[in-house]
Write an enzyme that holds these catalytic residues in place. Structure first.
Site, PDB file in Angstrom:
ATOM      1  N   SER A 116     -39.351  29.737  36.493  1.00 43.30           N
ATOM      2  CA  SER A 116     -37.994  29.892  35.361  1.00 43.30           C
ATOM      3  C   SER A 116     -37.120  31.254  35.680  1.00 43.30           C
ATOM      4  O   SER A 116     -36.204  31.085  35.257  1.00 43.30           O
ATOM      5  CB  SER A 116     -38.337  29.517  33.978  1.00 43.30           C
ATOM      6  OG  SER A 116     -39.180  30.785  33.643  1.00 43.30           O
ATOM      7  N   SER A 122     -47.437  30.786  28.908  1.00 42.21           N
ATOM      8  CA  SER A 122     -47.840  30.388  27.474  1.00 42.21           C
ATOM      9  C   SER A 122     -47.345  29.048  27.253  1.00 42.21           C
ATOM     10  O   SER A 122     -46.641  29.142  26.072  1.00 42.21           O
ATOM     11  CB  SER A 122     -47.360  31.535  26.685  1.00 42.21           C
ATOM     12  OG  SER A 122     -46.184  32.042  26.844  1.00 42.21           O
ATOM     13  N   LYS A 165     -38.909  33.989  34.303  1.00 44.13           N
ATOM     14  CA  LYS A 165     -39.394  34.910  33.125  1.00 44.13           C
ATOM     15  C   LYS A 165     -39.505  36.449  33.806  1.00 44.13           C
ATOM     16  O   LYS A 165     -39.192  37.347  33.138  1.00 44.13           O
ATOM     17  CB  LYS A 165     -40.659  34.431  32.924  1.00 44.13           C
ATOM     18  CG  LYS A 165     -40.657  33.317  32.205  1.00 44.13           C
ATOM     19  CD  LYS A 165     -41.986  32.836  31.722  1.00 44.13           C
ATOM     20  CE  LYS A 165     -43.051  32.753  32.673  1.00 44.13           C
ATOM     21  NZ  LYS A 165     -42.673  31.668  33.787  1.00 44.13           N
ATOM     22  N   SER A 166     -40.525  36.594  34.766  1.00 47.78           N
ATOM     23  CA  SER A 166     -40.769  37.907  35.626  1.00 47.78           C
ATOM     24  C   SER A 166     -39.429  38.560  35.893  1.00 47.78           C
ATOM     25  O   SER A 166     -39.508  39.728  35.691  1.00 47.78           O
ATOM     26  CB  SER A 166     -41.828  37.709  36.384  1.00 47.78           C
ATOM     27  OG  SER A 166     -43.130  37.239  36.024  1.00 47.78           O
ATOM     28  N   GLY A 208     -41.673  30.415  29.510  1.00 45.97           N
ATOM     29  CA  GLY A 208     -40.892  29.323  30.362  1.00 45.97           C
ATOM     30  C   GLY A 208     -41.798  28.739  31.441  1.00 45.97           C
ATOM     31  O   GLY A 208     -43.061  29.312  31.642  1.00 45.97           O
ATOM     32  N   LEU A 209     -41.288  27.764  32.239  1.00 45.75           N
ATOM     33  CA  LEU A 209     -42.142  27.293  33.273  1.00 45.75           C
ATOM     34  C   LEU A 209     -42.360  28.363  34.404  1.00 45.75           C
ATOM     35  O   LEU A 209     -41.455  29.084  34.534  1.00 45.75           O
ATOM     36  CB  LEU A 209     -41.386  26.076  34.072  1.00 45.75           C
ATOM     37  CG  LEU A 209     -41.222  24.851  32.971  1.00 45.75           C
ATOM     38  CD1 LEU A 209     -40.063  23.867  33.596  1.00 45.75           C
ATOM     39  CD2 LEU A 209     -42.548  24.095  32.770  1.00 45.75           C
TER      40      LEU A 209
END
EC number: 2.7.1.25
Length: 201
Positions: free
Chosen positions: A39, A109, A41-42, A35-36
């Site tokens: 967003s 990614s 993710k982490s 994701g951006l």
């Protein structure tokens, strides 16, 4: 290592992936969060790892920023370097999956081809693509590292979502709404892992 080097051979070992999975009491897989920037993710990956740890699941979280302090410290942000960054992380994740771990990776990614490269390396059934779908405007408003501000000011080049493309997954195993509460997203992921018989607790 050159792929054609006949002096370098693969060594099989007596302990199998299946035996390691029996030892851990769960399957080895990689959850590939994409994701951006901003967003979530982490944040979601970290919260999921904490929840899995409490359930006795053997995990490891590979974070996009952290690997650039060591494993990928020699790489920049050109397309070629980004591809190599993902290739290296994919190889490490694959080794951890073979060790029977549930591996969580949090990387922008941005290119489908690179995510597919890792999927093929890890193998179907052991690669779970997690798309943390958060609108660019929300990511930019969050901007926890101040990177969007720098990109808009022209101080940061090749920044995904601004002057570098992000190719959203077309068929991720799970599509998360990044505007939802983290606890809700973690529960969705736990449900998926149980439904696919990856964890049983």
């Amino acid at each position: 290592m050159a792929l054609h080097d006949e002096n370098v051979v693969w060594h099989s070992h007596p302990v199998t992936v299946q035996q390691r999975e029996l030892h851990h009491c769960h399957r080895g897989v990689v959850l590939w969060f994409t994701g951006l920037s901003g967003s979530g993710k982490s944040t979601v990956a970290g919260a999921l790892e904490e929840a899995l740890h409490k359930l006795g699941v053997s995990t490891y979280l590979l974070d996009g920023d952290n690997v650039r302090h060591g494993l990928c410290s020699d790489l920049g942000f050109s397309d070629a370097d980004r591809k190599e960054n993902i290739r290296r992380v994919g190889e490490v994740a694959n080794l951890m999956v073979e060790a029977g771990l549930v591996v969580l990776t949090a990387f922008i990614s941005p290119h489908r081809a690179e995510r597919q490269m890792v999927r093929e390396r890890v193998g179907e059934g052991r690669f779970i693509e997690v798309f943390v779908d958060t609108p660019l405007a929300i990511c930019e408003a969050r901007d926890p590292k101040g990177l969007y501000k720098k990109a808009r000011a022209g101080e940061l080049r090749n920044f995904t979502g601004i002057d570098s493309v992000y190719e959203a997954p077309e068929s991720a195993e799970i599509h998360l709404n990044g505007e939802q509460l983290v606890t809700n997203l973690v529960q969705q992921l736990l449900d998926l892992l149980r439904q696919n018989d990856i964890i049983r607790s």
